[in-house]
Write a protein that holds these residues in place. Structure first.
Motif, PDB file in Angstrom:
ATOM      1  N   THR A   2       0.808  -1.211   0.000  1.00 32.29           N
ATOM      2  CA  THR A   2       0.000   0.000   0.000  1.00 32.29           C
ATOM      3  C   THR A   2       0.841   1.261   0.000  1.00 32.29           C
ATOM      4  OG1 THR A   2      -0.132  -0.085   2.418  1.00 32.29           O
ATOM      5  CG2 THR A   2      -1.913  -1.114   1.175  1.00 32.29           C
ATOM      6  N   SER A   3       2.140   1.149  -0.227  1.00 33.94           N
ATOM      7  CA  SER A   3       3.000   2.319  -0.234  1.00 33.94           C
ATOM      8  C   SER A   3       3.838   2.369  -1.489  1.00 33.94           C
ATOM      9  CB  SER A   3       3.929   2.310   0.984  1.00 33.94           C
ATOM     10  OG  SER A   3       4.882   3.334   0.877  1.00 33.94           O
ATOM     11  N   ALA A   4       3.823   3.528  -2.155  1.00 33.27           N
ATOM     12  CA  ALA A   4       4.624   3.688  -3.364  1.00 33.27           C
ATOM     13  C   ALA A   4       6.092   3.851  -3.045  1.00 33.27           C
ATOM     14  CB  ALA A   4       4.130   4.900  -4.153  1.00 33.27           C
ATOM     15  N   ASP A   5       6.436   3.947  -1.747  1.00 37.72           N
ATOM     16  CA  ASP A   5       7.822   4.125  -1.359  1.00 37.72           C
ATOM     17  C   ASP A   5       8.546   2.797  -1.144  1.00 37.72           C
ATOM     18  OD1 ASP A   5       7.694   6.913  -1.330  1.00 37.72           O
ATOM     19  OD2 ASP A   5       6.695   6.871   0.612  1.00 37.72           O
ATOM     20  N   SER A   6       7.897   1.686  -1.430  1.00 35.61           N
ATOM     21  CA  SER A   6       8.506   0.378  -1.227  1.00 35.61           C
ATOM     22  C   SER A   6       9.743   0.210  -2.088  1.00 35.61           C
ATOM     23  CB  SER A   6       7.500  -0.729  -1.572  1.00 35.61           C
ATOM     24  OG  SER A   6       8.144  -1.968  -1.652  1.00 35.61           O
ATOM     25  N   LEU A  14       1.046  -3.266  -9.505  1.00 36.33           N
ATOM     26  CA  LEU A  14       0.001  -3.399  -8.488  1.00 36.33           C
ATOM     27  C   LEU A  14       0.305  -2.535  -7.269  1.00 36.33           C
ATOM     28  CD1 LEU A  14      -0.735  -7.223  -8.703  1.00 36.33           C
ATOM     29  CD2 LEU A  14      -2.330  -5.371  -9.246  1.00 36.33           C
ATOM     30  N   GLU A  15       1.575  -2.418  -6.896  1.00 34.76           N
ATOM     31  CA  GLU A  15       1.960  -1.546  -5.786  1.00 34.76           C
ATOM     32  C   GLU A  15       1.629  -0.095  -6.109  1.00 34.76           C
ATOM     33  OE1 GLU A  15       5.987  -2.054  -4.615  1.00 34.76           O
ATOM     34  OE2 GLU A  15       5.851  -4.230  -4.499  1.00 34.76           O
ATOM     35  N   LEU A  16       1.979   0.318  -7.323  1.00 36.61           N
ATOM     36  CA  LEU A  16       1.688   1.687  -7.746  1.00 36.61           C
ATOM     37  C   LEU A  16       0.182   1.935  -7.776  1.00 36.61           C
ATOM     38  CD1 LEU A  16       4.342   2.049 -10.580  1.00 36.61           C
ATOM     39  CD2 LEU A  16       4.238   3.437  -8.500  1.00 36.61           C
ATOM     40  N   ALA A  17      -0.565   0.974  -8.286  1.00 30.18           N
ATOM     41  CA  ALA A  17      -2.019   1.105  -8.349  1.00 30.18           C
ATOM     42  C   ALA A  17      -2.609   1.222  -6.945  1.00 30.18           C
ATOM     43  CB  ALA A  17      -2.626  -0.084  -9.088  1.00 30.18           C
ATOM     44  N   ALA A  18      -2.075   0.451  -6.004  1.00 28.23           N
ATOM     45  CA  ALA A  18      -2.545   0.526  -4.623  1.00 28.23           C
ATOM     46  C   ALA A  18      -2.303   1.911  -4.043  1.00 28.23           C
ATOM     47  CB  ALA A  18      -1.845  -0.540  -3.774  1.00 28.23           C
ATOM     48  N   SER A  19      -1.158   2.500  -4.370  1.00 23.23           N
ATOM     49  CA  SER A  19      -0.856   3.834  -3.852  1.00 23.23           C
ATOM     50  C   SER A  19      -1.791   4.881  -4.445  1.00 23.23           C
ATOM     51  CB  SER A  19       0.606   4.201  -4.137  1.00 23.23           C
ATOM     52  OG  SER A  19       0.816   4.521  -5.505  1.00 23.23           O
ATOM     53  N   VAL A  20      -2.204   4.685  -5.702  1.00 21.87           N
ATOM     54  CA  VAL A  20      -3.165   5.610  -6.311  1.00 21.87           C
ATOM     55  C   VAL A  20      -4.518   5.476  -5.630  1.00 21.87           C
ATOM     56  CG1 VAL A  20      -4.397   6.226  -8.431  1.00 21.87           C
ATOM     57  CG2 VAL A  20      -1.973   5.635  -8.530  1.00 21.87           C
ATOM     58  N   GLN A  21      -4.920   4.266  -5.335  1.00 20.01           N
ATOM     59  CA  GLN A  21      -6.199   4.072  -4.649  1.00 20.01           C
ATOM     60  C   GLN A  21      -6.169   4.701  -3.262  1.00 20.01           C
ATOM     61  OE1 GLN A  21      -7.440   0.006  -4.068  1.00 20.01           O
ATOM     62  NE2 GLN A  21      -9.512   0.576  -3.471  1.00 20.01           N
ATOM     63  N   ASN A  22      -5.046   4.597  -2.585  1.00 23.24           N
ATOM     64  CA  ASN A  22      -4.944   5.131  -1.224  1.00 23.24           C
ATOM     65  C   ASN A  22      -4.739   6.633  -1.188  1.00 23.24           C
ATOM     66  OD1 ASN A  22      -5.212   2.606  -0.004  1.00 23.24           O
ATOM     67  ND2 ASN A  22      -3.025   2.191  -0.143  1.00 23.24           N
ATOM     68  N   ASP A  23      -3.914   7.148  -2.085  1.00 25.26           N
ATOM     69  CA  ASP A  23      -3.470   8.539  -1.966  1.00 25.26           C
ATOM     70  C   ASP A  23      -3.716   9.399  -3.197  1.00 25.26           C
ATOM     71  OD1 ASP A  23      -2.325   8.038   0.619  1.00 25.26           O
ATOM     72  OD2 ASP A  23      -0.693   7.004  -0.402  1.00 25.26           O
ATOM     73  N   GLY A  24      -4.197   8.804  -4.288  1.00 28.32           N
ATOM     74  CA  GLY A  24      -4.369   9.566  -5.512  1.00 28.32           C
ATOM     75  C   GLY A  24      -3.085   9.612  -6.319  1.00 28.32           C
ATOM     76  N   LEU A  25      -3.109  10.376  -7.405  1.00 27.86           N
ATOM     77  CA  LEU A  25      -1.927  10.561  -8.246  1.00 27.86           C
ATOM     78  C   LEU A  25      -1.099  11.688  -7.647  1.00 27.86           C
ATOM     79  CD1 LEU A  25      -3.846  10.267 -11.616  1.00 27.86           C
ATOM     80  CD2 LEU A  25      -2.093   8.670 -10.827  1.00 27.86           C
ATOM     81  N   ILE A  26       0.003  11.323  -7.008  1.00 28.61           N
ATOM     82  CA  ILE A  26       0.798  12.283  -6.255  1.00 28.61           C
ATOM     83  C   ILE A  26       2.273  12.167  -6.630  1.00 28.61           C
ATOM     84  CG2 ILE A  26      -0.813  12.388  -4.323  1.00 28.61           C
ATOM     85  CD1 ILE A  26       0.933  10.377  -2.842  1.00 28.61           C
TER      86      ILE A  26
END
Length: 217
Positions: free
Chosen positions: A34-38, A58-70
C-alpha cells in the motif's frame, strides 16, 4: 447562496484523493503493497521478469487508490501537469465544468473502498517503459484502466493513467484561455453570479492565485 468548492476538494470527494486501504485474496494482487515508497519499485528493468513488473504495477495502483496521483507515484512531468490542472480554477463558476474529466482516477464518483486490483495485462515491456491494462473490481464490476509506467532515477513511476496526462494539458490550455485578461469576470457573468456575491470574490481570488503561481496573464 452558492458555496465555494475548490477543484482540489472536488477531486478528493470524487475519489482521486485519499481513499481507503484494501486487502487482497489469492489473486495476483496478493503481493501488492500500500505504499509507493517500497523498495520493490526499484527500476532494475533489465533484471525484472514480467511477473515482477506486474507486482510493481500493483503496488503503484494501490498507492493511487490510497493517496491519488501524487509526487511519490508519478513521473515529474506527469505530476507537474496534473497538479497544475487540479489546482486551476473551474471553467464553470458555481458548478462543475470541464474539470470533471480530471476527477475520475478510480471508481468515478463512487469508489468501492473494498475494491481490488485483480489483474495486470502487460501490452509493452521494455527496460525503460511498460504499458498495461489494469482491472479494478468496483462493487464487483470490472473497471479497466490503461497505465504507463517509466523508469525514472532508479524507480518505476506512473507516466500516464487513463490518458490524464493529455487531459491535463488540454484542460490547462482551456482554462488559461478562458481566464486570460478579464476572462474570469466574463465566466462569472455567464454563470449569473453578481459582483456582490461572496463567491464572486472567492473565485477571483482563486484565479489570481493560479495566475501568479503559473505566470498566466
Amino acid at each position: 447562496m452558492l458555496t465555494t468548492i475548490s477543484l482540489a476538494t472536488l477531486l478528493t470527494l470524487s475519489g482521486c484523493g485519499k481513499g481507503n486501504s484494501f486487502t487482497d485474496s489469492d489473486s495476483a494482487a496478493d503481493t501488492a503493497l500500500t505504499s509507493a515508497d517500497s523498495s520493490a519499485l526499484s527500476a532494475e528493468a533489465t533484471e525484472l521478469t514480467q511477473q515482477e513488473m506486474e507486482r510493481i504495477i500493483l503496488e503503484l495502483a494501490a498507492s493511487v487508490q490510497n493517496d491519488g496521483l501524487i509526487e511519490t507515484n508519478t513521473t515529474p512531468d506527469f505530476c507537474k501537469l496534473y497538479n497544475q490542472a487540479c489546482s486551476s480554477p473551474g471553467t464553470y463558476p458555481g458548478g462543475i465544468g470541464a474539470e470533471e474529466s480530471l476527477m475520475l482516477a478510480i471508481g468515478g464518483q463512487d469508489m468501492d473502498s473494498q475494491g481490488k486490483f485483480t489483474k495486470v495485462d502487460i501490452t509493452e515491456f521494455t527496460p525503460e517503459q511498460t504499458t498495461c491494462k489494469l482491472t479494478f473490481m468496483n462493487y464487483g464490476q470490472p473497471e479497466l484502466h490503461e497505465v504507463t509506467v517509466e523508469a525514472v532515477d532508479g524507480r518505476w513511476l506512473i507516466a500516464d493513467w487513463d490518458g490524464l496526462k493529455k487531459t491535463s494539458q488540454e484542460y490547462i490550455a482551456l482554462i488559461n484561455k478562458l481566464i486570460k485578461g478579464d476572462g474570469a469576470k466574463a465566466l462569472l457573468k455567464e454563470s449569473g453570479i453578481p459582483a456582490d456575491d461572496e463567491f464572486y470574490q472567492d473565485y477571483m481570488d482563486q484565479v489570481q492565485t493560479y495566475k501568479q503561481t503559473y505566470g498566466i496573464k
